[in-house]
Design a protein around this motif. Structure first.
Motif, mmCIF file in Angstrom:
data_model
loop_
_atom_site.group_PDB
_atom_site.id
_atom_site.type_symbol
_atom_site.label_atom_id
_atom_site.label_comp_id
_atom_site.label_asym_id
_atom_site.label_seq_id
_atom_site.Cartn_x
_atom_site.Cartn_y
_atom_site.Cartn_z
ATOM 1 N N LYS A 1 0.818 -1.085 0.026
ATOM 2 C CA LYS A 1 -0.032 0.072 0.060
ATOM 3 C C LYS A 1 0.904 1.341 -0.015
ATOM 4 N N THR A 2 0.453 2.203 -0.828
ATOM 5 C CA THR A 2 1.049 3.576 -0.831
ATOM 6 C C THR A 2 0.383 4.303 0.141
ATOM 7 N N ASN A 3 1.173 5.096 1.325
ATOM 8 C CA ASN A 3 0.852 5.962 2.107
ATOM 9 C C ASN A 3 -0.284 5.346 2.961
ATOM 10 N N LYS A 4 -0.168 4.066 3.094
ATOM 11 C CA LYS A 4 -1.014 3.156 3.915
ATOM 12 C C LYS A 4 -2.364 3.266 3.407
ATOM 13 N N GLY A 5 -2.726 3.461 2.121
ATOM 14 C CA GLY A 5 -3.804 3.351 1.672
ATOM 15 C C GLY A 5 -4.811 4.927 1.598
ATOM 16 N N VAL A 6 -4.286 5.710 2.117
ATOM 17 C CA VAL A 6 -4.768 7.230 2.483
ATOM 18 C C VAL A 6 -4.887 7.570 0.939
ATOM 19 N N PRO A 7 -6.150 7.872 0.647
ATOM 20 C CA PRO A 7 -6.205 8.569 -0.571
ATOM 21 C C PRO A 7 -5.480 10.021 -0.994
ATOM 22 N N SER A 8 -5.259 10.348 -2.233
ATOM 23 C CA SER A 8 -4.558 11.521 -2.620
ATOM 24 C C SER A 8 -5.448 12.807 -2.350
ATOM 25 N N ASP A 9 -6.896 12.618 -2.690
ATOM 26 C CA ASP A 9 -7.906 13.653 -2.301
ATOM 27 C C ASP A 9 -8.158 13.934 -0.984
ATOM 28 N N ASN A 10 -8.803 15.084 -0.831
ATOM 29 C CA ASN A 10 -9.385 15.478 0.550
ATOM 30 C C ASN A 10 -10.736 15.421 0.518
ATOM 31 N N LEU A 11 -11.633 14.538 0.102
ATOM 32 C CA LEU A 11 -12.800 14.270 0.005
ATOM 33 C C LEU A 11 -13.099 13.506 1.263
#
Length: 292
Positions: free
Chosen positions: A178-188
């Motif tokens: 996982k990239t960034n522990k699965g945290v999405p790139s958007d802020n939604l």
């Protein structure tokens, strides 16, 4: 629908040692060795690449020395480092026909391949003198929390049954990280609607979401699971999560309600509606309605 890949099944094989002069529960070391040798010849995986072997390990005076000796003779003779072994039966007991499934859950679905650590065996203090591989150091029982070799990520799982059934499965850890522990790139923020048989069950799911810190794959899995009504789930609720944490949650107990009310989105006073609209354009369903 494919939900999640825990591990890859590299190869699986079973055999039976046939007529048993010494009783239906008595295993055959020669047949176990033969199975393991044929297994790794067929799948073309070097035995030295094994990171761990989850043994059947029933804890019996007959079964353990035979299995341990078979593992030693077939898998541990030419290794540069000891072959690490263990058995989930020391932790949860012998679950009879589902013991093989419990072993797979231990090594692939929940613990070893997910956390990167092999859980320790309980109550192992002295090696069985009948298992020369343990005495001479070719095999080592996991007694401490042990890092799992994720580079090769290969785990062999033994499972044996009455009548001389021998089974072995080779699992390989999924290569995806996982990239960034699965945290999405958007802020939604994410809205997740859940249900359960009890209020505690719904709250347990809420806490799991909070602990996973807006893991997008976890959220998608929950969306798929709860996209339709589940019979007997009388408690319903929702949670809204953002990168900074939980925004809101609610649980209710609907009594006989079959009418699904519409969902209203209320923004209040918009100081920067262009920014809000730009964020909403990241939602495919919103884009479709705008185009329509």
């Amino acid at each position: 629908m494919l939900k999640r890949v825990y591990a890859r099944v590299v190869h699986a094989k079973s055999s039976c040692d046939g007529h048993k002069e010494r009783g239906i529960t008595f295993p055959s070391k020669d047949c176990q060795v033969e199975l393991l040798n044929e297994f790794y010849e067929e799948c073309l995986i070097p035995k030295d690449d094994l990171s761990f072997v989850e043994a059947h390990g029933s804890g019996t005076f007959v079964g353990d020395p035979i299995e341990g000796t078979a593992i030693d003779e077939a898998l541990a003779q030419n290794r540069k480092t000891p072959l690490v072994v263990g058995s989930v039966k020391s932790n949860i007991g012998h679950t009879e026909p589902v013991s093989g499934i419990c072993a797979i859950v231990k090594v692939s679905c929940i613990i070893a391949m997910e956390t990167g650590y092999i859980p320790p065996n309980l109550h192992f203090e002295h090696p069985n003198e009948s298992i020369r591989g343990l005495i001479e150091g070719r095999i080592r029982v996991v007694t401490e929390k042990t890092p799992f070799d994720v580079d090769k990520g290969l785990i062999g799982v033994d499972s044996f049954g009455f009548g001389g059934t021998n089974s072995h499965v080779l699992l390989q850890a999924r290569a995806k990280r996982k990239t960034n522990k699965g945290v999405p790139s958007d802020n939604l923020p994410r809205l997740v609607c859940l249900s359960g048989r009890t209020e505690e069950a719904v709250n347990c799911l809420f806490e799991e979401i909070s602990v996973n810190s807006l893991d997008a794959e976890h959220i998608r899995l929950l969306h798929d699971v709860f996209r339709k009504d589940i019979k007997g789930h009388l408690y319903r609720g929702y949670i809204i999560m953002s990168k900074s944490g939980e925004i809101a949650r609610s649980i209710r107990f609907p009594v006989g309600s079959t009418i699904v009310p519409p969902l209203y989105i209320v923004f209040g006073e918009l100081m920067n509606w262009q920014e809000v609209g730009g964020q909403l354009l990241k939602l495919p369903i919103f884009v479709e309605h705008v185009k329509r």
